[in-house]
Design a protein around this motif. Structure first.
Motif: not given
Length: 746
Positions: A125-143
């Motif tokens: 139910t709760t995303a960690s900062f590490a999860d958000i970092q992974a999302l940011i990486g996908r956003m940067r990569a255009g995924q």
């Protein structure tokens, strides 16, 4: 005992302070656990290896003797309990601190008696900062083609080094579902305004399987919609609407709860209670939260921290803003910080030794620089912080988020690296090294309390617990004083309203101050007027530092408001009888008589009267006023809104008194004890405030007013206040002849 780099509000209420560096609290807890285990002859929990005080002393910046003394003191205590550190000490090893504290509680015998481990948040139910970092990486990569953001503000609340803003620009479709135009919403391509939480239906999965249920408390103010209704419309447009049992979220919520609980009657009962227990929600399936089990206390792979180089940065949340979400509330901006008493700004806390070495004082601007960025802010000199540490509060520095938050103060997250604790994935708020330099500039820093020293005026009293017990045994009630206080009203009236405030219970949180604003239509005035000492608050919280025999200091918090004196100095100087003594002992202010001479304020020894220099509605100030629409909707209809030229002050919630008297009269009786609660009393989380009838010898306020710890602020003036303060009690030894030992005060 408080362990940490800075005396927070929690630390200020402690009797002892161990000045450990931020992020080393877990190591100190583990060393203390070893001392306790050895003293009690018990073994440490499985998976926990003993760590000596000497092994962590250098990194923590605390002597091994101090750690050992704390362990021995806890070992000798009967009901000791340890609490893990807060967000300000959440560093790269944050995950290690909690099992270390759990191990300490285990050897203290607190687990199962005073500490009851729960399951925590349900898994997933709760995303960690590490999860958000992974999302940011996908956003940067255009995924990521479409991103929907709701209920959070990552463009502000994440360190700039995380790069969320830049990554967001790579997403083709960005949607913010929010009631506020914050930094994230401003950067999105679509903004869908949704209801405020008080206008919405909601439910929440609590720990251990219990469920919370919320319903709207008011009609929508703006042309907005329930957040979930917007998502349902998207689902319908995508051809997925059939997956939900209703056309709107309220219907979906009701049908789900009714089916789960077993009928409409159970649904209505859940609405009344605000939720359902784990057993009721689980039904025949059995109560199982699906949560992760509580940690067993193992500290496998514990690594002793290393002594850091340079100045350490502490960023900490405040009661007003937390992580910044409260910054667009004018009440919160004008609520003085619990420690510094600063309003409407950011500041850099530093120890007097550091300030002296830099040649700066309060209000001087310093530059704080890290590898990630730099900020500049005025100094607040505070001896409750380590000399090698600076602290900056979270919550300010917004570039959007409304007129009260925008372009005010600084955001210390700009100084942090985007580091996560490898154990939990949480953001590492602690552990950043910075350099601090003077800028030769000054800035306006509005501090509402002039000094933390009461100049030996006996305004606050603090006493050692042994002295307090002795005074209780030797205490003799001064009947003359009690009779005078109780009869500072019409002899034919059954009431003399009064109050007691227990300084030992008061934490200084300020909830009473904000509740007074809300209850009594008190306007906020803004930073410029606050700098001119024109704030309108009827209550303020004094924070005084009383010197102790060991060279340290004991913080004493004191709410200060109109004392409703029996012989009030403000009353005889009013030329138009606008302030007078009521038959029930209250010091009354009649607004439509007041002509604004301000003689009463000049003659008040407690300085608790406030003068309206302006009209504070939309007519009064260039920023739209304190009550410009829709803020006028918050006004209490039972309370007059005062205008320019009128004096005002605490009324002891006379409107609540009158309502209770009317209800009692209809039943042919007098007001019972406890039927009237002032707004400040009702909001106090520690029950430090008691209000009632001093003429009733059985009332709680009468009993407390007779306490051996009771005294009157500035009692030597002989004005017979209706408020009795109860002295703060500490385990520290206060100087002989110091505050709290003046026999005349009793």
């Amino acid at each position: 005992t408080f362990v940490g780099p800075r005396l927070s509000l929690t630390g200020a209420n402690a009797d002892e302070w161990i000045e450990a560096r931020a992020g080393t609290e877990g190591a100190v807890a583990l060393a203390v656990a070893g001392v306790v285990a050895a003293a009690r002859g018990v073994t440490l929990p499985a998976g926990v290896s003993a760590v000596s005080p000497e092994a962590v002393a250098d990194a923590a910046g605390v002597s091994a003797d101090a750690i050992r003394a704390l362990g021995e003191e806890l070992a000798a205590a009967e009901n000791a309990v340890a609490i893990p550190p807060g967000l300000e000490s959440q560093g790269a090893a944050a995950r290690q601190a909690h099992p270390a504290v759990a191990a300490l509680n285990e050897v203290l015998g607190a687990v199962g008696t005073r500490v009851f481990p729960g399951g925590g948040a349900p898994e997933g139910t709760t995303a960690s900062f590490a999860d958000i970092q992974a999302l940011i990486g996908r956003m940067r990569a255009g995924q990521v083609r479409t991103l929907i953001v709701s209920g959070c503000n990552p463009a502000y609340a994440l360190p700039a080094a995380a790069g969320f803003g830049e990554a967001l620009a790579n997403v083709a479709n960005t949607v913010a579902i929010t009631p506020h135009l914050d930094e994230t919403a401003s950067a999105c391509g679509w903004v869908l305004p949704c209801h405020h939480a008080l206008e919405s239906w909601c439910d929440a999965d609590l720990a251990d399987g219990a469920m919370a249920l919320g319903q709207p408390l008011m009609h929508p103010v703006f042309d907005t919609r329930q957040r979930e209704d917007l998502l349902l419309d998207v689902a319908n447009a995508a051809g997925q609407g059939g997956a939900f049992a209703g056309a709107d979220y309220a219907t979906v919520l009701r049908s789900t709860w009714t089916e789960r609980l077993g009928g409409d009657a159970a649904w209505l009962d859940a609405l009344r209670l605000g939720g359902a227990s784990a057993a009721a929600w689980a039904g025949d399936e059995g109560a199982d939260s699906g949560a992760d089990p509580a940690p067993a206390g193992g500290v496998d792979g514990f690594a002793a921290p290393q002594a850091p180089d340079g100045t350490q940065l502490v960023v900490y949340p405040t009661a007003q803003f937390y992580d910044g979400r409260g910054a667009n509330r004018s009440w919160m901006q004008e609520q003085p910080d619990a420690i510094t008493k600063v309003v409407w700004n950011s500041w850099v806390e530093m120890h007097p030794d550091m300030a002296e070495s830099l040649g700066v004082d309060r209000g001087d601007v310093v530059r704080v620089e890290s590898a990630q960025g730099a900020i500049e802010a005025p100094v607040y000199v505070y001896r409750g912080i380590r000399p090698d540490t600076v602290a900056i509060p979270l919550g300010q520095g917004h570039t959007e988020y409304g007129r009260y938050a925008r372009n005010r103060g600084v955001n210390p997250l700009d100084l942090l690296a985007a580091n996560a604790d490898p154990g939990s994935g949480a953001l590492a708020y602690a552990g950043t090294a910075v350099t601090v330099s003077a800028t030769e500039e000054t800035a306006r820093l509005v501090v509402t309390q002039g000094s933390t020293d009461d100049q030996d005026r006996e305004i606050v009293h603090a006493m050692n617990v042994e002295d307090a017990l002795h005074e209780v045994e030797a205490h003799e009630i001064d009947l003359v004083e009690l009779v005078e206080a109780a009869w500072d009203s019409d002899p034919n009236s059954p009431y003399r309203w009064g109050m007691t405030i227990d300084l030992n219970a008061c934490t200084g949180c300020g909830a009473c101050v904000t509740s007074c604003y809300s209850e009594n239509n008190i306007p906020t005035v803004g930073e410029e007027q606050a700098a001119l000492r024109r704030e309108m608050s009827w209550m303020r919280i004094h924070r005084f530092e009383e010197e102790a025999e060991d060279g340290g200091f004991q913080t004493v918090q004191q709410p200060m408001l109109c004392q409703h004196c029996g012989d009030a100095p403000c009353e005889p100087v009013c030329p138009v009888y606008a302030t007078y003594h009521s038959p029930e002992g209250l010091n009354v202010q009649v607004y439509n008589r007041c002509v604004g001479t301000r003689y009463c304020a000049n003659n008040c020894p407690y300085k608790v009267r406030r003068f309206n220099w302006f009209n504070h509605d939309a007519r009064g100030r260039g920023d739209g006023g304190a009550f410009a629409w829709p803020l006028n909707l918050q006004l209490n209809p039972d309370i007059t809104v005062r205008e320019v030229g009128v004096m005002e002050k605490c009324t002891m919630c006379v409107h609540r008194i009158n309502k209770a008297k009317i209800d009692a009269k209809e039943e042919g009786r007098t007001v019972r004890d406890g039927e009237v609660m002032t707004a400040c009393q009702a909001s106090c989380p520690s029950n430090a405030i008691t209000f009632g009838n001093l003429k009733d010898p059985e009332s709680e306020v009468s009993r407390k007013a007779k306490s051996a710890r009771g005294y009157h602020a500035l009692g030597e003036l002989g004005v017979r206040p209706a408020i009795t303060y109860l002295e703060d009690v500490t385990h520290r030894h206060m100087p002989a002849g110091g505050h709290g030992e003046d026999e005349e005060a009793h």
